[in-house]
Write an enzyme that holds these catalytic residues in place. Structure first.
Site, short mmCIF file in Angstrom:
data_model
loop_
_atom_site.label_atom_id
_atom_site.label_comp_id
_atom_site.label_asym_id
_atom_site.label_seq_id
_atom_site.Cartn_x
_atom_site.Cartn_y
_atom_site.Cartn_z
N LYS A 41 40.12 40.60 44.37
CA LYS A 41 38.80 40.36 43.75
C LYS A 41 38.73 39.08 42.94
CE LYS A 41 38.32 45.37 43.21
NZ LYS A 41 38.07 46.47 42.28
N ASP B 93 39.35 53.22 39.65
CA ASP B 93 37.92 53.46 39.48
C ASP B 93 37.39 54.58 40.39
OD1 ASP B 93 38.26 51.92 41.76
OD2 ASP B 93 36.60 50.56 41.36
#
Length: 356
Positions: free
Chosen positions: A237, A273
């Site tokens: 990311k 997450d």
């Protein structure tokens, strides 16, 4: 776009989910695809006088783009340009048999990730989380949470189950991570996290002097050793901080809090997450057993029977597995379905060959 999905077993049985699960791709690929379509559409607009003289009822407006009105008639598009559009779209049109192939490849890689001897070389890592059960609705207390997974992160104060059963209240603050920190040293990154938590706590008089347990959501591929020990496998990311890969990120956070010296934190529970998404929904619906993220990247977790998790000792009960299915295809197994846009985005990315 950032989407969180919480799924029950009945949801999974719904075949309408299958295309979504099979075709999850990095959003950057679609951005490149949309950009190409816009380029062709702009060319059509400039080259076709008919498009510049359309009435209001014929014009392409935002409602049409959003699907509220029918698409423009293709008869007005020059044949040459329509051919270019069709050629651009063709690689994205996978046959049913090819989709079935992809589904089988993913299932194979999920099994490899769970295997005792095959998990180390599996593209889909299937990481144990050491979360052994979903919430039952009786949990109570005050907690801090730190959610790091992209260019922004959140610090939260969470109150669970006060007075009314199954009530969760949250107060949060969103903090930015500058580019120089995303690409700097690990110490600089974790100091930034610790300082942001300090600023959040200082803004909450009711939390002054309290030592609260912390839920740490760290949305990068990690090898979890215990609930409070997690080793970063690799950055994704757009992050590439020195001195973090191969180290325990929970310990790095604790060290940063000590360097700041302005507050204490209690026990730390490290979760991905996807796990946090599943658990937060499971507090209200105990049948929730899958969490899925579609955002900067895509990932999913689910509750697995321990007897199927060959890489971890014990066969009793269940454990939540973080699939890290964003790695699906990193071993080259998806080369036959990658488009030219996939290849360009991967080649120009910070981590070529990772999460293609």
């Amino acid at each position: 776009m950032f989407t969180m999905l919480c799924l029950t077993r009945n949801d999974v049985r719904n075949s309408a989910l299958c295309p979504l699960l099979r075709n999850a791709q990095p959003t950057a690929v679609y951005a490149a695809y949309i950009e190409e379509i816009h380029r062709i559409a702009h060319s059509i607009h400039n080259r076709s006088p008919a498009h510049t003289k359309m009435s209001d009822s014929q014009s392409v407006n935002k409602r049409e783009i959003n699907g509220d009105l029918p698409a423009p008639n293709q008869d007005d598009i020059p044949a040459e340009l329509l051919s270019q559009v069709e050629a651009c779209l063709l690689p994205f049109q996978l046959s049913k048999s090819r989709l079935v192939d992809v589904s089988h490849w993913l299932r194979r890689d999920l099994s490899r990730g769970l295997g005792k001897h095959s998990h180390s070389r599996a593209a889909v890592k299937m990481l144990p989380t050491f979360v052994r059960a979903t919430p039952d609705g009786t949990e109570r207390g005050d907690f801090l949470a730190l959610d790091l997974g992209g260019t922004n992160f959140r610090v939260l104060h969470v109150s669970v189950g006060h007075e009314e059963q199954r009530v969760v209240t949250m107060d949060s603050q969103i903090c930015e991570i500058p580019q120089d920190i995303m690409l700097g040293t690990g110490e600089k990154l974790f100091d930034h996290l610790a300082q942001s938590m300090s600023a959040f706590l200082n803004s909450k008089p009711e939390l002054q002097g309290k030592t609260l347990p912390l839920g740490f959501t760290f949305s990068f591929p990690c090898e979890q050793k215990e609930i409070d020990k997690s080793i970063l496998i690799r950055w994704t990311k757009g992050f590439n901080c020195d001195g973090v890969e191969g180290r325990d990120v929970v310990q790095l956070l604790r060290e940063a809090v000590l360097r700041i010296g302005e507050y204490d934190i209690g026990s730390i529970a490290m979760v991905n997450d996807t796990v946090g998404t599943m658990m937060s929904c499971g507090y209200r619906d105990q049948s929730c057993e899958i969490g899925m993220i579609i955002g900067t990247g895509t990932n999913a977790c689910y509750m697995e029977e321990m007897r199927n998790v060959k890489r971890t000792e014990g066969e009793d009960g269940r454990m939540c597995i973080n699939t890290e299915w964003g790695g699906f295809g990193d071993d080259g197994s998806l080369q036959s379905v990658l488009t030219e846009f996939d290849l360009v985005v991967d080649r120009e990315s910070l981590n070529p060959g990772v999460h293609t």
